[in-house]
Design a protein around this motif. Structure first.
Motif, PDB file in Angstrom:
ATOM      1  N   ARG A 158       0.838  -1.199   0.000  1.00 16.01           N
ATOM      2  CA  ARG A 158       0.000   0.000   0.000  1.00 16.01           C
ATOM      3  C   ARG A 158       0.869   1.243   0.000  1.00 16.01           C
ATOM      4  O   ARG A 158       2.066   1.170   0.144  1.00 16.01           O
ATOM      5  CB  ARG A 158      -0.902   0.011   1.216  1.00 16.01           C
ATOM      6  CG  ARG A 158      -0.152  -0.276   2.536  1.00 16.01           C
ATOM      7  CD  ARG A 158      -0.591   0.534   3.720  1.00 16.01           C
ATOM      8  NE  ARG A 158      -0.549   1.941   3.483  1.00 16.01           N
ATOM      9  CZ  ARG A 158       0.531   2.701   3.641  1.00 16.01           C
ATOM     10  NH1 ARG A 158       1.698   2.186   3.954  1.00 16.01           N
ATOM     11  NH2 ARG A 158       0.470   4.009   3.464  1.00 16.01           N
ATOM     12  N   GLY A 159       0.198   2.363  -0.214  1.00 15.53           N
ATOM     13  CA  GLY A 159       0.917   3.621  -0.389  1.00 15.53           C
ATOM     14  C   GLY A 159       1.044   3.867  -1.883  1.00 15.53           C
ATOM     15  O   GLY A 159       1.508   2.980  -2.609  1.00 15.53           O
ATOM     16  N   ALA A 160       0.630   5.031  -2.326  1.00 16.97           N
ATOM     17  CA  ALA A 160       0.548   5.277  -3.767  1.00 16.97           C
ATOM     18  C   ALA A 160       1.807   4.847  -4.532  1.00 16.97           C
ATOM     19  O   ALA A 160       1.721   4.067  -5.479  1.00 16.97           O
ATOM     20  CB  ALA A 160       0.208   6.750  -4.019  1.00 16.97           C
ATOM     21  N   PRO A 161       2.998   5.292  -4.149  1.00 18.64           N
ATOM     22  CA  PRO A 161       4.182   4.877  -4.933  1.00 18.64           C
ATOM     23  C   PRO A 161       4.417   3.373  -4.913  1.00 18.64           C
ATOM     24  O   PRO A 161       4.726   2.768  -5.926  1.00 18.64           O
ATOM     25  CB  PRO A 161       5.330   5.628  -4.252  1.00 18.64           C
ATOM     26  CG  PRO A 161       4.677   6.819  -3.628  1.00 18.64           C
ATOM     27  CD  PRO A 161       3.343   6.325  -3.148  1.00 18.64           C
TER      28      PRO A 161
ATOM     29  N   ARG B 156      -7.662  -0.888  -7.146  1.00 22.07           N
ATOM     30  CA  ARG B 156      -8.029   0.261  -6.301  1.00 22.07           C
ATOM     31  C   ARG B 156      -8.101   1.499  -7.204  1.00 22.07           C
ATOM     32  O   ARG B 156      -7.292   1.637  -8.114  1.00 22.07           O
ATOM     33  CB  ARG B 156      -7.008   0.499  -5.171  1.00 22.07           C
ATOM     34  CG  ARG B 156      -6.951  -0.619  -4.149  1.00 22.07           C
ATOM     35  CD  ARG B 156      -6.004  -0.265  -3.000  1.00 22.07           C
ATOM     36  NE  ARG B 156      -6.601   0.716  -2.083  1.00 22.07           N
ATOM     37  CZ  ARG B 156      -5.908   1.334  -1.112  1.00 22.07           C
ATOM     38  NH1 ARG B 156      -4.607   1.094  -0.960  1.00 22.07           N
ATOM     39  NH2 ARG B 156      -6.509   2.197  -0.309  1.00 22.07           N
TER      40      ARG B 156
ATOM     41  N   CYS C 124      -1.715   9.056   8.544  1.00 24.41           N
ATOM     42  CA  CYS C 124      -1.568   7.817   7.798  1.00 24.41           C
ATOM     43  C   CYS C 124      -0.093   7.432   7.739  1.00 24.41           C
ATOM     44  O   CYS C 124       0.687   7.757   8.649  1.00 24.41           O
ATOM     45  CB  CYS C 124      -2.168   7.948   6.401  1.00 24.41           C
ATOM     46  SG  CYS C 124      -2.417   6.343   5.609  1.00 24.41           S
ATOM     47  N   ASN C 125       0.304   6.741   6.649  1.00 32.14           N
ATOM     48  CA  ASN C 125       1.722   6.374   6.516  1.00 32.14           C
ATOM     49  C   ASN C 125       2.170   6.717   5.109  1.00 32.14           C
ATOM     50  O   ASN C 125       1.642   6.182   4.132  1.00 32.14           O
ATOM     51  CB  ASN C 125       1.939   4.890   6.777  1.00 32.14           C
ATOM     52  CG  ASN C 125       3.370   4.463   6.467  1.00 32.14           C
ATOM     53  OD1 ASN C 125       3.657   3.940   5.403  1.00 32.14           O
ATOM     54  ND2 ASN C 125       4.289   4.738   7.380  1.00 32.14           N
TER      55      ASN C 125
ATOM     56  N   THR D 139       7.617   9.590   1.452  1.00 28.75           N
ATOM     57  CA  THR D 139       7.492  10.961   0.956  1.00 28.75           C
ATOM     58  C   THR D 139       7.398  11.899   2.159  1.00 28.75           C
ATOM     59  O   THR D 139       8.350  12.609   2.465  1.00 28.75           O
ATOM     60  CB  THR D 139       6.250  11.097   0.044  1.00 28.75           C
ATOM     61  OG1 THR D 139       5.089  10.677   0.773  1.00 28.75           O
ATOM     62  CG2 THR D 139       6.403  10.245  -1.208  1.00 28.75           C
TER      63      THR D 139
ATOM     64  N   GLN E 159      -3.035   2.999   9.770  1.00 31.51           N
ATOM     65  CA  GLN E 159      -1.706   3.029   9.164  1.00 31.51           C
ATOM     66  C   GLN E 159      -0.734   3.885   9.992  1.00 31.51           C
ATOM     67  O   GLN E 159       0.468   3.624  10.020  1.00 31.51           O
ATOM     68  CB  GLN E 159      -1.762   3.589   7.734  1.00 31.51           C
ATOM     69  CG  GLN E 159      -2.406   2.684   6.713  1.00 31.51           C
ATOM     70  CD  GLN E 159      -3.868   2.996   6.472  1.00 31.51           C
ATOM     71  OE1 GLN E 159      -4.575   3.367   7.422  1.00 31.51           O
ATOM     72  NE2 GLN E 159      -4.334   2.873   5.249  1.00 31.51           N
TER      73      GLN E 159
ATOM     74  N   CYS F 265       0.193  11.714  -0.409  1.00 23.99           N
ATOM     75  CA  CYS F 265      -0.956  11.952  -1.276  1.00 23.99           C
ATOM     76  C   CYS F 265      -1.195  10.728  -2.146  1.00 23.99           C
ATOM     77  O   CYS F 265      -0.302   9.896  -2.309  1.00 23.99           O
ATOM     78  CB  CYS F 265      -0.738  13.194  -2.132  1.00 23.99           C
ATOM     79  SG  CYS F 265       0.781  13.159  -3.086  1.00 23.99           S
ATOM     80  N   ASP F 266      -2.391  10.668  -2.676  1.00 24.36           N
ATOM     81  CA  ASP F 266      -2.753   9.567  -3.573  1.00 24.36           C
ATOM     82  C   ASP F 266      -3.096  10.064  -4.958  1.00 24.36           C
ATOM     83  O   ASP F 266      -2.982   9.316  -5.932  1.00 24.36           O
ATOM     84  CB  ASP F 266      -3.920   8.776  -2.967  1.00 24.36           C
ATOM     85  CG  ASP F 266      -3.468   8.059  -1.703  1.00 24.36           C
ATOM     86  OD1 ASP F 266      -3.551   8.669  -0.621  1.00 24.36           O
ATOM     87  OD2 ASP F 266      -2.996   6.908  -1.819  1.00 24.36           O
TER      88      ASP F 266
ATOM     89  N   ASN G 164      -5.942  12.257  -0.157  1.00 23.84           N
ATOM     90  CA  ASN G 164      -5.067  11.499   0.726  1.00 23.84           C
ATOM     91  C   ASN G 164      -5.946  10.755   1.710  1.00 23.84           C
ATOM     92  O   ASN G 164      -7.168  10.876   1.696  1.00 23.84           O
ATOM     93  CB  ASN G 164      -4.069  12.441   1.434  1.00 23.84           C
ATOM     94  CG  ASN G 164      -2.908  11.680   2.066  1.00 23.84           C
ATOM     95  OD1 ASN G 164      -2.241  10.895   1.418  1.00 23.84           O
ATOM     96  ND2 ASN G 164      -2.697  11.905   3.356  1.00 23.84           N
ATOM     97  N   LYS G 165      -5.315   9.962   2.577  1.00 29.75           N
ATOM     98  CA  LYS G 165      -6.080   9.148   3.515  1.00 29.75           C
ATOM     99  C   LYS G 165      -7.169   9.933   4.237  1.00 29.75           C
ATOM    100  O   LYS G 165      -6.968  11.097   4.612  1.00 29.75           O
ATOM    101  CB  LYS G 165      -5.105   8.558   4.548  1.00 29.75           C
ATOM    102  CG  LYS G 165      -5.687   7.568   5.512  1.00 29.75           C
ATOM    103  CD  LYS G 165      -6.454   6.431   4.831  1.00 29.75           C
ATOM    104  CE  LYS G 165      -5.685   5.791   3.752  1.00 29.75           C
ATOM    105  NZ  LYS G 165      -6.420   4.783   2.977  1.00 29.75           N
TER     106      LYS G 165
ATOM    107  N   PHE H 139     -10.469   7.788   1.514  1.00 26.75           N
ATOM    108  CA  PHE H 139      -9.690   9.003   1.225  1.00 26.75           C
ATOM    109  C   PHE H 139     -10.614  10.207   1.363  1.00 26.75           C
ATOM    110  O   PHE H 139     -11.843  10.051   1.343  1.00 26.75           O
ATOM    111  CB  PHE H 139      -9.130   8.939  -0.214  1.00 26.75           C
ATOM    112  CG  PHE H 139      -8.177   7.808  -0.450  1.00 26.75           C
ATOM    113  CD1 PHE H 139      -8.598   6.665  -1.130  1.00 26.75           C
ATOM    114  CD2 PHE H 139      -6.879   7.859   0.024  1.00 26.75           C
ATOM    115  CE1 PHE H 139      -7.725   5.607  -1.340  1.00 26.75           C
ATOM    116  CE2 PHE H 139      -6.007   6.808  -0.185  1.00 26.75           C
ATOM    117  CZ  PHE H 139      -6.424   5.681  -0.871  1.00 26.75           C
TER     118      PHE H 139
HETATM  119  C1  LIG Z   1       3.448   7.783   0.060  1.00 25.84           C
HETATM  120  S1  LIG Z   1       1.977   6.950   0.495  1.00 25.84           S
HETATM  121  C2  LIG Z   1       0.729   7.972  -0.067  1.00 25.84           C
HETATM  122  C3  LIG Z   1      -0.619   7.700   0.572  1.00 25.84           C
HETATM  123  O1  LIG Z   1      -1.109   6.344   0.350  1.00 25.84           O
HETATM  124  C4  LIG Z   1      -1.832   5.921   1.534  1.00 25.84           C
HETATM  125  O2  LIG Z   1      -3.067   5.311   1.231  1.00 25.84           O
HETATM  126  P1  LIG Z   1      -3.253   3.688   1.481  1.00 25.84           P
HETATM  127  O3  LIG Z   1      -2.684   3.397   2.842  1.00 25.84           O
HETATM  128  O4  LIG Z   1      -4.756   3.483   1.381  1.00 25.84           O
HETATM  129  O5  LIG Z   1      -2.493   3.034   0.357  1.00 25.84           O
HETATM  130  C5  LIG Z   1      -2.042   7.174   2.321  1.00 25.84           C
HETATM  131  O6  LIG Z   1      -3.123   7.948   1.824  1.00 25.84           O
HETATM  132  C6  LIG Z   1      -0.703   7.857   2.071  1.00 25.84           C
HETATM  133  O7  LIG Z   1      -0.653   9.170   2.491  1.00 25.84           O
END
Ligand SMILES: CSC[C@H]1O[C@H](OP(=O)(O)O)[C@H](O)[C@@H]1O
Length: 361
Positions: free
Chosen positions: A56-59, A99, A167-168, A179, A206, A246-247, A257-258, A325
């Motif tokens: 998980r996490g956009a990147p 997703r 979040c993370n 990031t 997270q 951010c996403d 974002n989350k 989000f």
């Molecule tokens: C560098 S992570 C960016 C972003 O992704 C996370 O969402 P998820 O845990 O649902 O994948 C979260 O919004 C992070 O801030």
């Protein structure tokens, strides 16, 4: 910025084991109690890992999608480019259905498709090798991008500051460094000694499970708080800056974002605290004019009512709404920190300038 034993030993949450045709991920749903790496061979398992936030996490989602595309095509029995194109389309559409919000998933899939189209006319084995190279490039570039974001973000911070994050957006959400947490790690190497306050970030926690774990493991001063405590820590003067990931960033700077991020931004504005979004350009979607164009993922009720409890903590049959989000209005964002520099309002112009800088390289 050089590696020292902290960043040099940072965990890599998503890698390729080409010899065994597998995507290797740190299963983030088991943290902080278990550190388990999964070897994912089947596309369905990769899809499931993205959907269930094992990766998980956009990147990191983008990196996993790139590797998933490569592994999906590598398994193809196609004898020609045309036959392989059918397999490519199938794999891309399947992974793209996992997703909807993090644009990095689609950015990576589109990038792999662009490379695939460039290879038309090559042999099947040459095409597969080109896709392997492209998937590895996505990961390697993300590592550099996150370090550059960290350096720009660090230029905005002072030693000893209290930093709130939500979040993370840490090392495990990216190829390395993270990031929003990248400046924390780079700053720690330079003696900044930040005091980080991590929102637990309901419902999937997270912040508690991942950010508090990452930073505590690195020996960084981190304090876990409930999401409803963001206001009091700001009011008490504990926070000098907010850093989030951010996403998907829209062209005008509205940022998905989350869930809960927009509330933190509104609080930061109220208390006069700078609110920074750390955004790889792979997360900026100029096709989205504003945040209204961003598809917000809705997730299962159980993540709120029962996931973390022995028994459900809500009455049977009660309505549940679980958007995972939200969109922070660009007017509540002080700056958007990219690998090419710091974008200030008006973001419609400054974000374009960041892409222009990239093109010049
Ligand atoms: C560098 S992570 C960016 C972003 O992704 C996370 O969402 P998820 O845990 O649902 O994948 C979260 O919004 C992070 O801030």
């Amino acid at each position: 910025m050089g590696d020292n034993n902290m960043t040099a030993t940072m965990i890599q949450s998503v890698t390729l084991d080409d010899a065994n045709d597998t995507l290797v991920i740190l299963d983030q749903t088991l943290l902080p109690n278990e550190k388990v790496f999964l070897q994912l061979k089947e596309l369905k398992d990769i899809w499931d890992a993205i959907y269930h936030l094992k990766v998980r996490g956009a990147p990191a989602i983008g990196i996993a999608a790139g590797y998933g595309m490569y592994l999906g095509v590598k398994a193809s029995a196609a004898a020609t480019y045309e036959e392989m194109a059918d397999d490519f389309k199938r794999v891309k559409e399947y992974l793209g259905s996992s997703r909807p919000t993090a644009v990095n998933l689609f950015w990576a899939l589109d990038r792999m498709e662009a490379r695939f189209m460039q290879e038309q006319g090559k042999s099947v084995s040459e095409i597969k090798e080109a896709l392997r190279q492209e998937s590895e490039a996505i990961r390697a570039e993300d590592e550099q991008v996150c370090e550059q974001i960290g350096e720009y973000a660090l230029s905005l911070l002072q030693p000893g500051w209290g930093i709130l994050t939500h979040c993370n957006a840490g090392a495990i959400a990216t190829a390395k460094y993270g990031t929003a947490l990248a400046p924390i790690y780079l700053g720690e190497e330079q003696g900044y000694r930040f005091k980080v306050y991590a929102d637990e970030t309901r419902p999937l926690l997270q912040g508690a499970r991942l950010t508090a774990w990452e930073l505590h493991e690195a020996g960084i001063d981190v304090t876990l708080i409930c999401d409803n405590m963001s206001s009091i820590v700001m009011k008490e003067g504990k926070i000098q800056a907010v850093l989030v990931g951010c996403d998907r960033v829209a062209a005008n700077g509205d940022t998905a974002n989350k869930i809960g991020t927009s509330a933190v931004a509104i609080l930061a504005k109220h208390y006069g605290i700078p609110f920074y979004v750390c955004a790889p350009l792979s997360t900026v979607d100029l096709q989205c004019a504003t945040g209204d164009d961003i598809h917000i993922e809705l997730r299962p009720d159980e993540e709120i009512t029962s996931k973390w409890y022995e028994k459900p903590m809500a009455p049977e049959g009660v309505n549940v709404y679980n958007p995972c989000f939200d969109v922070t209005d660009h007017e509540h964002i002080t700056a958007i920190i990219t690998q090419n520099g710091i974008a200030y309002p008006p973001f419609a112009d400054s974000l374009l300038a960041m892409f222009a800088k990239k093109d010049k390289e």
